[in-house]
Design a protein around this motif. Structure first.
Motif, PDB file in Angstrom:
ATOM      1  N   THR A 281       0.811  -1.225   0.000  1.00  0.00           N
ATOM      2  CA  THR A 281       0.000   0.000   0.000  1.00  0.00           C
ATOM      3  C   THR A 281       0.839   1.267   0.000  1.00  0.00           C
ATOM      4  O   THR A 281       0.324   2.350  -0.283  1.00  0.00           O
ATOM      5  CB  THR A 281      -0.913   0.055   1.242  1.00  0.00           C
ATOM      6  OG1 THR A 281      -0.096   0.116   2.425  1.00  0.00           O
ATOM      7  CG2 THR A 281      -1.837  -1.151   1.292  1.00  0.00           C
ATOM      8  N   GLY A 282       2.125   1.153   0.344  1.00  0.00           N
ATOM      9  CA  GLY A 282       2.975   2.338   0.444  1.00  0.00           C
ATOM     10  C   GLY A 282       2.792   3.088   1.750  1.00  0.00           C
ATOM     11  O   GLY A 282       3.137   4.280   1.844  1.00  0.00           O
ATOM     12  N   ASN A 283       2.285   2.410   2.776  1.00  0.00           N
ATOM     13  CA  ASN A 283       2.055   3.050   4.076  1.00  0.00           C
ATOM     14  C   ASN A 283       3.364   3.118   4.863  1.00  0.00           C
ATOM     15  O   ASN A 283       3.983   2.092   5.127  1.00  0.00           O
ATOM     16  CB  ASN A 283       1.014   2.244   4.866  1.00  0.00           C
ATOM     17  CG  ASN A 283       0.714   2.856   6.216  1.00  0.00           C
ATOM     18  OD1 ASN A 283       0.845   4.068   6.417  1.00  0.00           O
ATOM     19  ND2 ASN A 283       0.290   2.023   7.157  1.00  0.00           N
ATOM     20  N   ASN A 284       3.746   4.322   5.252  1.00  0.00           N
ATOM     21  CA  ASN A 284       5.003   4.517   5.982  1.00  0.00           C
ATOM     22  C   ASN A 284       4.805   4.720   7.480  1.00  0.00           C
ATOM     23  O   ASN A 284       5.774   4.984   8.201  1.00  0.00           O
ATOM     24  CB  ASN A 284       5.757   5.718   5.409  1.00  0.00           C
ATOM     25  CG  ASN A 284       6.222   5.474   3.974  1.00  0.00           C
ATOM     26  OD1 ASN A 284       6.729   4.395   3.661  1.00  0.00           O
ATOM     27  ND2 ASN A 284       6.034   6.460   3.114  1.00  0.00           N
ATOM     28  N   ALA A 285       3.578   4.618   7.965  1.00  0.00           N
ATOM     29  CA  ALA A 285       3.330   4.796   9.395  1.00  0.00           C
ATOM     30  C   ALA A 285       4.011   3.680  10.178  1.00  0.00           C
ATOM     31  O   ALA A 285       3.994   2.521   9.760  1.00  0.00           O
ATOM     32  CB  ALA A 285       1.833   4.802   9.678  1.00  0.00           C
ATOM     33  N   PRO A 286       4.616   3.990  11.312  1.00  0.00           N
ATOM     34  CA  PRO A 286       5.251   2.940  12.122  1.00  0.00           C
ATOM     35  C   PRO A 286       4.201   2.012  12.730  1.00  0.00           C
ATOM     36  O   PRO A 286       3.054   2.410  12.943  1.00  0.00           O
ATOM     37  CB  PRO A 286       5.984   3.728  13.211  1.00  0.00           C
ATOM     38  CG  PRO A 286       5.208   5.003  13.322  1.00  0.00           C
ATOM     39  CD  PRO A 286       4.721   5.323  11.935  1.00  0.00           C
ATOM     40  N   VAL A 287       4.599   0.777  12.999  1.00  0.00           N
ATOM     41  CA  VAL A 287       3.671  -0.163  13.629  1.00  0.00           C
ATOM     42  C   VAL A 287       3.505   0.206  15.100  1.00  0.00           C
ATOM     43  O   VAL A 287       4.333   0.903  15.687  1.00  0.00           O
ATOM     44  CB  VAL A 287       4.160  -1.619  13.499  1.00  0.00           C
ATOM     45  CG1 VAL A 287       4.198  -2.033  12.045  1.00  0.00           C
ATOM     46  CG2 VAL A 287       5.507  -1.801  14.173  1.00  0.00           C
ATOM     47  N   GLU A 288       2.401  -0.262  15.676  1.00  0.00           N
ATOM     48  CA  GLU A 288       2.101  -0.002  17.087  1.00  0.00           C
ATOM     49  C   GLU A 288       2.202  -1.315  17.845  1.00  0.00           C
ATOM     50  O   GLU A 288       1.409  -2.237  17.615  1.00  0.00           O
ATOM     51  CB  GLU A 288       0.690   0.583  17.217  1.00  0.00           C
ATOM     52  CG  GLU A 288       0.236   0.808  18.641  1.00  0.00           C
ATOM     53  CD  GLU A 288      -1.232   1.189  18.735  1.00  0.00           C
ATOM     54  OE1 GLU A 288      -1.811   1.041  19.826  1.00  0.00           O
ATOM     55  OE2 GLU A 288      -1.812   1.618  17.712  1.00  0.00           O
TER      56      GLU A 288
END
Length: 363
Positions: A281-288
């Motif tokens: 998806t191209g998501n660059n948010a860090p994992v939680e």
């Protein structure tokens, strides 16, 4: 592998739970085999009517298979039956064990009681659960075979009810000769799994369902993906089109009274799943990172596919990378539908309101 065994051409078919995620994919695959007709029974408790194929051979009957009116209406000349109806999810069953019993256990018992009257049935396929048999471990996982020992201690009413369904299947096979085959599901993912579909079932898991559709949706929204147990938990992920082929193989070639794992045979960590989804998806948010779920003792597991491969000629074909890419594509194309289903539960899960109007802005 090329399908072997009887054809479904000109056959009379029944899929219970056929508007659901797996059931609707199975229904579409069965229609490609040119049956005479296909009856779908579904109460849309956790499904959406848009999943029902638009085809003149399809006879959709809205309601629960526990409804005596629906049971009496079933024709006696059915050839094949797939029983996929269930009360969706472990967490929902923990919140409401009685509803789980009504929609998981009672459905199976009443359906088998009706089917025992039909003498021409060639095969009944029951959707069993691999999670109900897998060892409860956070240590190194070993592929779960069909004859693995079954614990009397379970994490959820869902797991219990799925095992009860197998036991009822065994009873009706031995007592009445019902030609039932048990298909043990692993973690199925893919198109037509709609977050929020159906009616409110008491917890936020009415919306936030299985891990793959939740991760795909949140990733498309640019959000951090939550990793329970720091993502070290593992599962056996199998693409829904492979699952549909496996269910058809159980009906074609499965031996009555037997059980088969429908599995990829590959262990994938939840962290690895999240990384694959974010890459696509191209998501660059860090994992939680989160702690392990307090109710889930099944940290790592995957199924052994060898019996299905050797006895049914079935083998999962779609890689996790390809399957996730296809799931992302479907989700992106159906965001308006998904957000609409989620938003109907906004009174109970207020956070879903923030997605209204977002579908048009997801590339």
């Amino acid at each position: 592998m090329t399908p072997s065994g009887p054809s479904f051409r000109n056959a009379n078919l029944l899929v219970v739970g056929g508007a659901g995620f797996v059931g609707s994919n199975l229904a579409h695959a069965l229609l490609a085999e040119a049956p005479r007709n296909l009856i779908i029974v579904d109460n849309l408790l956790s499904a959406h009517a848009s999943n029902v194929p638009r085809d003149p051979r399809v006879d959709f009957r809205f309601g629960s298979i526990t409804d005596d009116r629906i049971l009496r209406s079933l024709p006696n000349d059915l050839d094949y039956v797939w029983h996929l109806a269930c009360y969706h999810g472990n967490q929902s069953s923990i919140a409401d064990p009685i509803a789980d019993h009504d929609n998981n256990t009672l459905t199976t018992l009443k359906l088998l009681e009706r089917l025992k009257e039909m003498r021409g049935l060639k095969k009944i396929v029951y959707a069993a659960a691999g999670c109900a048999v897998a060892a409860k471990t956070y240590g190194e996982a070993v592929a779960t075979k069909e004859d693995a020992p079954v614990s009397l201690y379970h994490d959820s009413p869902y797991s219990i009810s799925k095992l009860i369904g197998e036991l009822y299947g065994n009873y009706y096979w031995r007592r009445y000769g019902l030609p039932i085959v048990k298909a043990r599901f692993q973690n199925v993912y893919g198109p037509r799994e709609i977050l929020g579909a159906g009616r409110w079932r008491g917890t936020e898991h009415t919306v936030w369902r299985n891990v793959t559709p939740v991760f795909v949706f949140r990733s498309l929204m640019g959000e951090a993906l939550p990793l329970d147990n720091a993502g070290e938990t593992s599962r056996d992920f199998i693409f829904v089109e492979d699952m549909a082929r496996g269910l058809m193989a159980c009906a074609r070639s499965g031996e009555a009274g037997e059980v088969y794992n429908l599995a990829s045979g590959r262990e994938t960590t939840i962290r690895g799943l999240a990384e694959t989804i974010n890459r696509i998806t191209g998501n660059n948010a860090p994992v939680e990172l989160r702690p392990a779920r307090d109710w889930d003792a099944s940290g790592r597991r995957f199924g052994d596919p060898e019996k299905a491969r050797s006895k049914l000629g079935f083998e999962a074909q779609v890689s996790i990378a390809d399957g996730i890419a296809r799931t992302v594509e479907w989700t992106r194309a159906n965001l308006e539908l998904i957000i609409g289903c989620m938003s109907q539960h906004a009174a109970f899960v207020p956070e879903v309101s923030r997605y209204l109007g977002r579908a048009a802005y997801v590339g």
